[in-house]
Design an enzyme around this catalytic site. Structure first.
Site, short mmCIF file in Angstrom:
data_model
loop_
_atom_site.label_atom_id
_atom_site.label_comp_id
_atom_site.label_asym_id
_atom_site.label_seq_id
_atom_site.Cartn_x
_atom_site.Cartn_y
_atom_site.Cartn_z
N ASN A 1 19.06 59.95 31.03
CA ASN A 1 18.30 59.81 32.27
C ASN A 1 17.41 61.05 32.38
O ASN A 1 17.88 62.12 32.72
CB ASN A 1 19.27 59.73 33.46
CG ASN A 1 18.56 59.75 34.81
OD1 ASN A 1 17.34 59.61 34.87
ND2 ASN A 1 19.32 59.92 35.88
N LYS B 1 15.13 61.73 34.43
CA LYS B 1 14.74 62.09 35.80
C LYS B 1 13.24 62.43 35.83
O LYS B 1 12.48 61.85 35.06
CB LYS B 1 15.61 63.24 36.33
CG LYS B 1 17.10 62.92 36.14
CD LYS B 1 18.02 63.83 36.88
CE LYS B 1 19.47 63.40 36.60
NZ LYS B 1 20.44 64.16 37.36
N HIS C 1 21.29 55.54 41.88
CA HIS C 1 21.64 56.91 41.48
C HIS C 1 21.83 57.76 42.74
O HIS C 1 21.13 57.55 43.74
CB HIS C 1 20.52 57.49 40.61
CG HIS C 1 20.91 58.78 39.97
ND1 HIS C 1 20.88 59.97 40.64
CD2 HIS C 1 21.38 59.05 38.72
CE1 HIS C 1 21.31 60.94 39.83
NE2 HIS C 1 21.61 60.40 38.67
N GLU D 1 20.87 60.59 43.48
CA GLU D 1 19.65 61.27 43.96
C GLU D 1 18.77 60.31 44.77
O GLU D 1 18.08 60.73 45.69
CB GLU D 1 18.90 61.87 42.76
CG GLU D 1 19.63 63.08 42.21
CD GLU D 1 19.41 63.37 40.74
OE1 GLU D 1 18.48 62.81 40.13
OE2 GLU D 1 20.20 64.16 40.18
N GLU E 1 29.54 58.35 38.59
CA GLU E 1 28.91 59.67 38.59
C GLU E 1 29.34 60.44 39.84
O GLU E 1 28.73 60.29 40.91
CB GLU E 1 27.39 59.53 38.60
CG GLU E 1 26.82 58.88 37.36
CD GLU E 1 25.41 59.38 37.08
OE1 GLU E 1 25.17 59.80 35.94
OE2 GLU E 1 24.57 59.38 37.98
N GLY F 1 24.37 67.65 37.40
CA GLY F 1 23.47 68.80 37.27
C GLY F 1 24.08 70.11 37.69
O GLY F 1 23.37 71.11 37.84
N SER G 1 27.17 66.08 34.16
CA SER G 1 27.33 67.23 33.27
C SER G 1 28.07 66.90 31.99
O SER G 1 28.81 67.73 31.45
CB SER G 1 28.00 68.39 34.00
OG SER G 1 27.19 68.82 35.09
P1 PGA Z 1 23.57 65.53 34.47
O1 PGA Z 1 22.97 64.23 35.19
O2 PGA Z 1 24.05 65.09 33.11
O3 PGA Z 1 22.42 66.50 34.39
O4 PGA Z 1 24.69 66.02 35.31
C1 PGA Z 1 23.58 62.97 35.07
C2 PGA Z 1 22.86 61.98 35.93
O5 PGA Z 1 22.41 62.33 37.02
O6 PGA Z 1 22.68 60.80 35.55
#
Ligand code: PGA
Length: 254
Positions: free
Chosen positions: A9, A11, A95, A97, A166, A172, A210
């Site tokens: 992803n 982003k 997601h 976010e 998630e 992140g 992560s």
């Molecule tokens: P990350 O993001 O691996 O940077 O934690 C995962 C995601 O948001 O899909």
């Protein structure tokens, strides 16, 4: 062969030049690995990615969101049918976010899943609890509520989705759920899927938050962790390939 699914992803990252270098490196390194792989790019780069990924089957293309509307006066929105024109196999839906910064709620997520399925695109449905919810012991309640909304609207078609667990506090942040913590939630989700469809065992439930080169193998070895949704570590060829190599080690004869 039962393969794990590893999805990058990106982003809101990338540029024409950076995407090209990243995808070239990934395609080179992917050769011989037993893994289902995809990258979810920002919408404006989908034509670039479609051109780069044509004539090969190792790396699929995905988008990061889809409109819950079919078409019409929705400035800035992109419909599922539009995405399909660019060879999209997957779309991330719900997601954290999007839920956190764009006010998406369970009913919106459920409708987006429906739009994607209708267009023949596999939605990657994200569920996950915040740190406060985990501390209050509400993790299972929260993820079950989020999944229930999607099942309610989509019925037995739920067997066509990919589910992503998630934990919001792990995205992140460098914090990861332990393999046991993640497996526990995945098994709860699997049970909920089993109550909705006889196909529950073949639904991929991937972990995100992560995941990186050093923790991927132990996470992917868990019985109900069928892959990973990778943010930060998907932006570096070597890190993304290391995760895919770990996934390849976990592929099993079926
Ligand atoms: P990350 O993001 O691996 O940077 O934690 C995962 C995601 O948001 O899909």
């Amino acid at each position: 062969m039962q393969k794990k699914l590893i999805v990058g992803n990106w982003k809101m990252n990338g540029s024409l030049a950076a995407n090209q270098a990243l995808v070239r490196g990934v395609l080179d390194g992917l050769k011989g690995l037993q893994v289902n792989a995809a990258v979810c790019a920002p919408n404006v780069y989908l034509p670039q990615m479609q051109a780069m990924l044509q004539d090969q089957r190792a790396l699929d293309l995905g988008a990061q969101d889809v409109s819950l509307h079919e078409q019409g006066a929705y400035t800035g929105e992109i419909s599922a049918d539009m995405l399909r024109e660019f060879g999209i196999r997957y779309v991330i839906v719900g997601h954290s976010e999007r839920r956190q910064y764009h006010g998406e709620q369970d009913p919106h997520v459920a409708l987006k899943v429906q739009r994607a399925l209708h267009a023949g695109i596999t939605p990657i449905v994200c569920v996950g609890e915040t740190l406060a919810e985990r501390r209050e012991g509400r993790t299972e309640e929260v993820v079950k509520r989020q999944l229930a909304a999607v099942i309610h609207v989509n019925g037995h078609c739920i067997s066509e989705v990919v589910l992503a667990y998630e934990p919001v506090w792990a995205i992140g942040t460098g914090l990861t759920a332990t393999p046991e913590e993640a497996q526990q939630v995945h098994s709860v989700l699997r049970k909920q899927l089993k109550a909705a469809t006889e196909q529950a065992q073949r639904i991929a439930i991937v972990y995100g938050g992560s995941m990186n080169a050093s923790n991927a193998l132990t996470l992917l070895k868990q019985p109900d962790i069928d892959g990973g949704l990778i943010g930060g570590a998907a932006l570096k060829v070597s890190d993304f390939l290391a995760i895919m190599a770990a996934a390849s080690q976990c592929a099993t004869a079926s």
